[in-house]
Design a protein around this motif. Structure first.
Motif, short mmCIF file in Angstrom:
data_model
loop_
_atom_site.label_atom_id
_atom_site.label_comp_id
_atom_site.label_asym_id
_atom_site.label_seq_id
_atom_site.Cartn_x
_atom_site.Cartn_y
_atom_site.Cartn_z
N PRO A 24 16.03 43.84 15.13
CA PRO A 24 14.95 42.87 15.32
C PRO A 24 13.59 43.53 15.49
O PRO A 24 12.56 43.01 15.02
CB PRO A 24 15.35 42.08 16.58
N MET A 25 13.58 44.70 16.15
CA MET A 25 12.31 45.42 16.30
C MET A 25 11.76 45.82 14.93
O MET A 25 10.57 45.66 14.65
CB MET A 25 12.50 46.67 17.18
N THR A 26 12.63 46.34 14.08
CA THR A 26 12.17 46.76 12.75
C THR A 26 11.72 45.56 11.93
O THR A 26 10.73 45.64 11.19
CB THR A 26 13.30 47.55 12.03
N PHE A 27 12.44 44.44 12.07
CA PHE A 27 12.03 43.24 11.32
C PHE A 27 10.62 42.79 11.75
O PHE A 27 9.75 42.52 10.91
CB PHE A 27 13.05 42.11 11.54
N ALA A 28 10.40 42.74 13.05
CA ALA A 28 9.07 42.34 13.56
C ALA A 28 8.00 43.34 13.13
O ALA A 28 6.89 42.96 12.75
CB ALA A 28 9.11 42.22 15.09
N TYR A 29 8.36 44.61 13.18
CA TYR A 29 7.41 45.67 12.77
C TYR A 29 7.06 45.54 11.29
O TYR A 29 5.90 45.70 10.89
CB TYR A 29 8.05 47.02 13.08
N MET A 30 8.04 45.22 10.47
CA MET A 30 7.78 45.06 9.03
C MET A 30 6.90 43.83 8.78
O MET A 30 6.08 43.83 7.86
CB MET A 30 9.09 44.92 8.26
N ALA A 31 7.07 42.80 9.60
CA ALA A 31 6.31 41.55 9.39
C ALA A 31 4.90 41.64 9.96
O ALA A 31 3.95 41.14 9.36
CB ALA A 31 7.07 40.38 10.02
N LEU A 32 4.77 42.28 11.13
CA LEU A 32 3.52 42.19 11.87
C LEU A 32 2.89 43.55 12.18
O LEU A 32 1.74 43.62 12.63
CB LEU A 32 3.75 41.45 13.20
N GLY A 33 3.65 44.61 12.00
CA GLY A 33 3.14 45.94 12.35
C GLY A 33 3.42 46.28 13.80
O GLY A 33 4.25 45.65 14.47
N ARG A 34 2.68 47.28 14.28
CA ARG A 34 2.88 47.75 15.66
C ARG A 34 2.16 46.82 16.63
O ARG A 34 0.97 46.53 16.44
CB ARG A 34 2.33 49.16 15.77
N PRO A 35 2.83 46.36 17.66
CA PRO A 35 2.17 45.44 18.59
C PRO A 35 1.15 46.15 19.49
O PRO A 35 1.25 47.34 19.74
CB PRO A 35 3.33 44.89 19.43
#
Ligand SMILES: NC(=O)c1ccc[n+]([C@@H]2O[C@H](COP(=O)([O-])OP(=O)(O)OC[C@H]3O[C@@H](n4cnc5c(N)ncnc54)[C@H](OP(=O)(O)O)[C@@H]3O)[C@@H](O)[C@H]2O)c1
Length: 332
Positions: free
Chosen positions: A183-194
């Motif tokens: 899930p971290m990689t999915f979010a990172y791919m969608a939105l980048g680094r928080p």
């Protein structure tokens, strides 16, 4: 036809090595030429089962054997770093299971060693090379749902008897490193680094994270809500949403067969042809990069590997999960 086949060495004979080696057979231009295990019996058994020519009772002997162009590392996470480093220093390319190391400094070091020895290094984050995932992110990039605002993703499962390594601190156990990375990689791919992350977790008496919830915030205003665990049968789905709709991945979102695009015109199921278990896509990407003389696989970028490790370090620090190597100084 005379295709030059890339020679793979399989390091370790466990579950994921078996799946990966099966999928490798789907590639005409790949051949597993060697396998190494901690025991000669296991290496011999694995070699016989998969038709592999050379079998070693020591990982280093495989690396030094001259029989392979690239190794695939399928040991538990704590062993990845030393094996990958040895191979890169010997000029043998490396595809290493996720998480590629226990800590970000270790990953940073491996990336530097790869550059120094001009040798390919990649994390086996197979989700990134899955054709459905790639189609979803190509769709997202067209602006079909507008500017993404929210990502929601979970990776939790329950089995009455879990593989021992998941509950063993010495083997890098816990849900975060094993499942949460997806899930971290999915979010990172969608939105980048928080810009900011907050995490809470329930740990057992051995300091193993059994349930983790993460919240990520972006300066753009977007947020992500991510969970992982070892105690529940979750939907195991992921979505990215914007003002015009959402793109949704079904159960086992990290190797899906389709995704669903919800927009004002309704819901559309997008099927993408795929075959095998899904591990040959990362292998093919590695071989393409090798033939191009690259030390980085474009679909498995070093920056992504490193930044996810940094986010994992921060998350573990917040929830109080520590591993050997957390205090190592690799800057010297
Ligand atoms: N990409 C994916 O879909 C996926 C799925 C599952 C796991 N993984 C990753 O793959 C790695 C291995 O997971 P797995 O499920 O394949 O584990 P596994 O079935 O336990 O196999 C790990 C293998 O590593 C070797 N090993 C070396 N040192 C060991 C030690 N101290 N204790 C136990 N085994 C040791 C053993 O092989 P020998 O005895 O032959 O040396 C063992 O069979 C993990 O990093 C995990 O995150 C990825």
């Amino acid at each position: 036809m005379g295709v030059d086949r890339v020679r793979w060495g399989i390091v370790a004979t466990g579950n994921i090595s078996t799946s990966f080696t099966r999928d490798l057979k789907l590639l005409d231009d790949a051949v597993a030429t060697a396998v190494a295990s901690r025991s000669q019996d296991s290496a011999d058994r694995f070699a016989a089962e998969h038709g592999i020519e050379h079998a070693y009772d020591d990982y280093r002997r495989l690396i030094e054997s001259g029989t392979v162009d690239v190794i695939y590392i399928g040991t538990p996470h704590p062993q990845h770093y030393a094996i990958a480093r040895t191979a890169l220093q010997a000029g043998v390319a490396v595809l290493c299971e996720k998480p590629v190391t226990l800590t970000a400094p270790q990953a940073r070091d491996l990336i530097a060693v790869a550059a120094e020895h001009k040798t390919l290094f990649a994390e086996a984050m197979w989700m990134r090379t899955n054709p459905v995932i790639q189609a979803l992110f190509a769709d997202l990039a067209t602006g079909v749902i507008g500017e993404p605002q929210q990502v929601v993703a979970d990776f939790a499962f329950y089995k009455p008897s879990l593989p021992a390594r998941l509950l063993d601190p010495a083997l890098g156990g816990g849900s975060l490193m094993d499942g949460g990375i997806y899930p971290m990689t999915f979010a990172y791919m969608a939105l980048g680094r928080p810009a900011e992350l907050k995490a809470v977790a329930s740990l057992n008496e051995d300091n193993i994270d059994l349930n983790v919830a993460m919240a990520w915030r972006y300066d753009s205003g977007a947020v992500a809500a991510l969970t992982c665990g070892l105690r529940s049968q979750n939907p195991w789905v992921a979505s990215v949403s914007g003002p015009e709709g959402s793109l949704q991945l079904p159960n086992r979102f990290h190797h899906p067969e389709y995704y669903v695009r919800h927009t004002a015109t309704g819901a559309e199921r997008i099927d993408v042809p795929a075959h095998g278990l899904g591990y040959h896509y990362e292998a093919a990407a590695v071989m393409h990069a090798l033939r191009e003389g690259q030390i980085e696989v474009p679909s498995l970028p070093h920056t992504g590997t490193l930044e996810i490790l940094e986010l994992l370090d921060e998350t573990r620090s917040q929830i109080g999960v520590r591993y050997p190597g957390d205090d190592d100084d690799l800057t010297g």
